[in-house]
Design a protein around this motif. Structure first.
Motif, PDB file in Angstrom:
ATOM      1  N   SER A  25     169.213  91.745  96.195  1.00 33.98           N
ATOM      2  CA  SER A  25     168.113  92.223  97.024  1.00 33.98           C
ATOM      3  C   SER A  25     166.880  91.328  96.870  1.00 33.98           C
ATOM      4  CB  SER A  25     167.777  93.666  96.645  1.00 33.98           C
ATOM      5  OG  SER A  25     166.607  94.093  97.294  1.00 33.98           O
ATOM      6  N   ALA A  26     166.563  90.966  95.634  1.00 37.34           N
ATOM      7  CA  ALA A  26     165.413  90.091  95.386  1.00 37.34           C
ATOM      8  C   ALA A  26     165.627  88.728  96.037  1.00 37.34           C
ATOM      9  CB  ALA A  26     165.183  89.950  93.886  1.00 37.34           C
ATOM     10  N   PHE A  27     166.850  88.216  95.982  1.00 41.28           N
ATOM     11  CA  PHE A  27     167.170  86.951  96.638  1.00 41.28           C
ATOM     12  C   PHE A  27     166.898  87.053  98.144  1.00 41.28           C
ATOM     13  CE2 PHE A  27     170.381  84.872  99.272  1.00 41.28           C
ATOM     14  CZ  PHE A  27     170.086  83.537  99.029  1.00 41.28           C
ATOM     15  N   PHE A  28     167.423  88.099  98.791  1.00 41.16           N
ATOM     16  CA  PHE A  28     167.247  88.250 100.231  1.00 41.16           C
ATOM     17  C   PHE A  28     165.781  88.472 100.604  1.00 41.16           C
ATOM     18  CE2 PHE A  28     171.872  89.480 100.672  1.00 41.16           C
ATOM     19  CZ  PHE A  28     172.213  88.344 101.393  1.00 41.16           C
ATOM     20  N   ALA A  29     165.045  89.189  99.784  1.00 46.34           N
ATOM     21  CA  ALA A  29     163.640  89.477 100.096  1.00 46.34           C
ATOM     22  C   ALA A  29     162.814  88.199 100.238  1.00 46.34           C
ATOM     23  CB  ALA A  29     163.039  90.386  99.029  1.00 46.34           C
ATOM     24  N   ASP A  30     163.256  87.131  99.599  1.00 42.75           N
ATOM     25  CA  ASP A  30     162.545  85.850  99.674  1.00 42.75           C
ATOM     26  C   ASP A  30     163.007  84.967 100.830  1.00 42.75           C
ATOM     27  OD1 ASP A  30     160.967  86.413  97.463  1.00 42.75           O
ATOM     28  OD2 ASP A  30     162.340  85.441  96.056  1.00 42.75           O
ATOM     29  N   ARG A  31     163.989  85.407 101.598  1.00 53.26           N
ATOM     30  CA  ARG A  31     164.513  84.599 102.694  1.00 53.26           C
ATOM     31  C   ARG A  31     163.709  84.845 103.973  1.00 53.26           C
ATOM     32  NH1 ARG A  31     166.394  83.053  98.724  1.00 53.26           N
ATOM     33  NH2 ARG A  31     165.036  81.389  99.355  1.00 53.26           N
ATOM     34  N   PRO A  32     163.466  83.793 104.746  1.00 53.24           N
ATOM     35  CA  PRO A  32     162.766  83.958 106.029  1.00 53.24           C
ATOM     36  C   PRO A  32     163.554  84.885 106.965  1.00 53.24           C
ATOM     37  CG  PRO A  32     162.926  81.632 105.428  1.00 53.24           C
ATOM     38  CD  PRO A  32     163.787  82.391 104.458  1.00 53.24           C
ATOM     39  N   GLY A  33     162.846  85.771 107.621  1.00 50.70           N
ATOM     40  CA  GLY A  33     163.463  86.676 108.582  1.00 50.70           C
ATOM     41  C   GLY A  33     163.876  88.016 108.010  1.00 50.70           C
ATOM     42  N   PHE A  34     163.874  88.155 106.677  1.00 52.16           N
ATOM     43  CA  PHE A  34     164.212  89.433 106.062  1.00 52.16           C
ATOM     44  C   PHE A  34     163.075  90.419 106.314  1.00 52.16           C
ATOM     45  CE2 PHE A  34     163.802  92.396 102.507  1.00 52.16           C
ATOM     46  CZ  PHE A  34     165.070  92.946 102.450  1.00 52.16           C
ATOM     47  N   LEU A  35     163.398  91.628 106.751  1.00 58.89           N
ATOM     48  CA  LEU A  35     162.372  92.633 107.021  1.00 58.89           C
ATOM     49  C   LEU A  35     162.375  93.751 105.970  1.00 58.89           C
ATOM     50  CD1 LEU A  35     162.832  92.913 110.894  1.00 58.89           C
ATOM     51  CD2 LEU A  35     161.150  91.549 109.617  1.00 58.89           C
ATOM     52  N   PHE A  70     173.263  81.970  97.400  1.00 57.18           N
ATOM     53  CA  PHE A  70     173.891  83.256  97.710  1.00 57.18           C
ATOM     54  C   PHE A  70     175.319  83.363  97.181  1.00 57.18           C
ATOM     55  CE2 PHE A  70     176.285  86.075 100.639  1.00 57.18           C
ATOM     56  CZ  PHE A  70     175.763  87.270 100.155  1.00 57.18           C
ATOM     57  N   ALA A  71     176.011  82.251  97.065  1.00 54.70           N
ATOM     58  CA  ALA A  71     177.414  82.274  96.617  1.00 54.70           C
ATOM     59  C   ALA A  71     177.582  83.009  95.287  1.00 54.70           C
ATOM     60  CB  ALA A  71     177.956  80.853  96.524  1.00 54.70           C
ATOM     61  N   ALA A  72     176.693  82.790  94.352  1.00 44.91           N
ATOM     62  CA  ALA A  72     176.781  83.470  93.050  1.00 44.91           C
ATOM     63  C   ALA A  72     176.571  84.971  93.194  1.00 44.91           C
ATOM     64  CB  ALA A  72     175.764  82.876  92.079  1.00 44.91           C
ATOM     65  N   HIS A  73     175.647  85.370  94.057  1.00 43.30           N
ATOM     66  CA  HIS A  73     175.415  86.802  94.295  1.00 43.30           C
ATOM     67  C   HIS A  73     176.658  87.437  94.908  1.00 43.30           C
ATOM     68  CE1 HIS A  73     171.159  86.877  93.288  1.00 43.30           C
ATOM     69  NE2 HIS A  73     171.034  85.728  93.944  1.00 43.30           N
TER      70      HIS A  73
END
Length: 97
Positions: A25-35, A70-73
């Motif tokens: 979740s923390a990884f995705f929160a830092d990605r552009p376009g995540f809301l 993301f592969a590791a996640h």
């Protein structure tokens, strides 16, 4: 906007899954376009979870999945669960009056 819905059947320890999901979740929160996203746990069957995530667009979502980190996640979550991921487009939303 698109909505990503992923149903998880946890086969490992739920606390371990939740910790791994929190890192993802923390990884995705830092990605552009995540809301935003919500992780829900089934009330009667605590090994079942649903992730509901909103993204600006499909391109942003796909770019996040293609990110090398993301592969590791993905690998970690797959050792703890099986999942059924799908993309949706919103059609109707109603809020309380």
């Amino acid at each position: 906007m698109i909505t990503f819905i992923n149903r998880f059947h946890v086969t490992g320890a739920t606390a371990e899954f939740e910790a791994a999901f929190d890192a993802t979740s923390a990884f995705f929160a830092d990605r552009p376009g995540f809301l935003n996203h919500r992780l829900l746990q089934h009330l009667d069957e605590p090994h079942l979870y649903v992730n509901i995530a909103d993204w600006k667009d499909e391109e942003s979502f796909r770019a996040a999945l293609a990110h090398p980190e993301f592969a590791a996640h993905r690998a970690r979550l797959r050792t703890l669960s099986s999942s059924d991921p799908n993309l949706y487009v919103p059609l109707l939303e109603r809020v309380a009056r």
